[in-house]
Motif scaffolding. Sequence first.
Motif: not given
Length: 232
Positions: A203-211, A215-232
């Motif tokens: 499914w990675i390719g169907r989502l428009g990502y390469d591997p 992984l970078e997208a997962i990391g960026e999403t966690l970095d953005e939301h870890c420690g943040s409250g509702v609304g970011g």
Amino acid sequence: MPASDPDIDAESDSATTDDPAYPSDRNVLEPDCARCPALTENRECISWGTGDLDADVVVVGEAPGHGNPDADPWQGGNWTGKAYTSRHSGRRIRQIVEGIGYGDDAYYTNAVKCFPADPDDPTTNREPTPEERANCRTHLLTELEEVDPAVVLATGKHATKTVLAAEDRTLEGFIDSVLEPVWCEQLDVWLVPILHPSYQDVWIGRLGYDPEEYLEAIGETLDEHCGSGVGG
């Protein structure tokens, strides 16, 4: 664990060839839990959560697979009693989480703690029943209360649906939900759905990502939301 999870050789893992850290302990909540007769009859072990109880990220799967008692050490939670310790899915998701910098800041568990055996083939999993999900949900809620994470990383459609059910919400269109954070008010946590490791290569390719981009997208999403409250 998706229903009818294929037995894919871990050597095909694309994330990394290095083994992640293997868990040394588990968070036992109810020894010898027997809430679900069919699960109790067919399991080898209850697959309890593993990891730091102060973790910012809780990784949630659906349920342990049958596993492989001859694997060393990645036998799977049905044999080790530790969530996400299978040779393919467990090793791969831990590689992913370590690879994006959260290896020491993650707790791993399943929405259903016991292997749901297919009655026609006891080495193959079936989808847990609604009653089994409900019976086990209090274990997951206890873990989320104990760990108090910033983010729940739900691996796959079934795990995502189970977490949303604790919010009295439903899931429409899993693929469209991947890496789209959802604030869970009752759980007081961000839910981030990702692909189940058994199916991510498809499914990675169907989502428009390469591997690497995935992984970078997962990391960026966690970095953005870890420690943040509702609304970011």
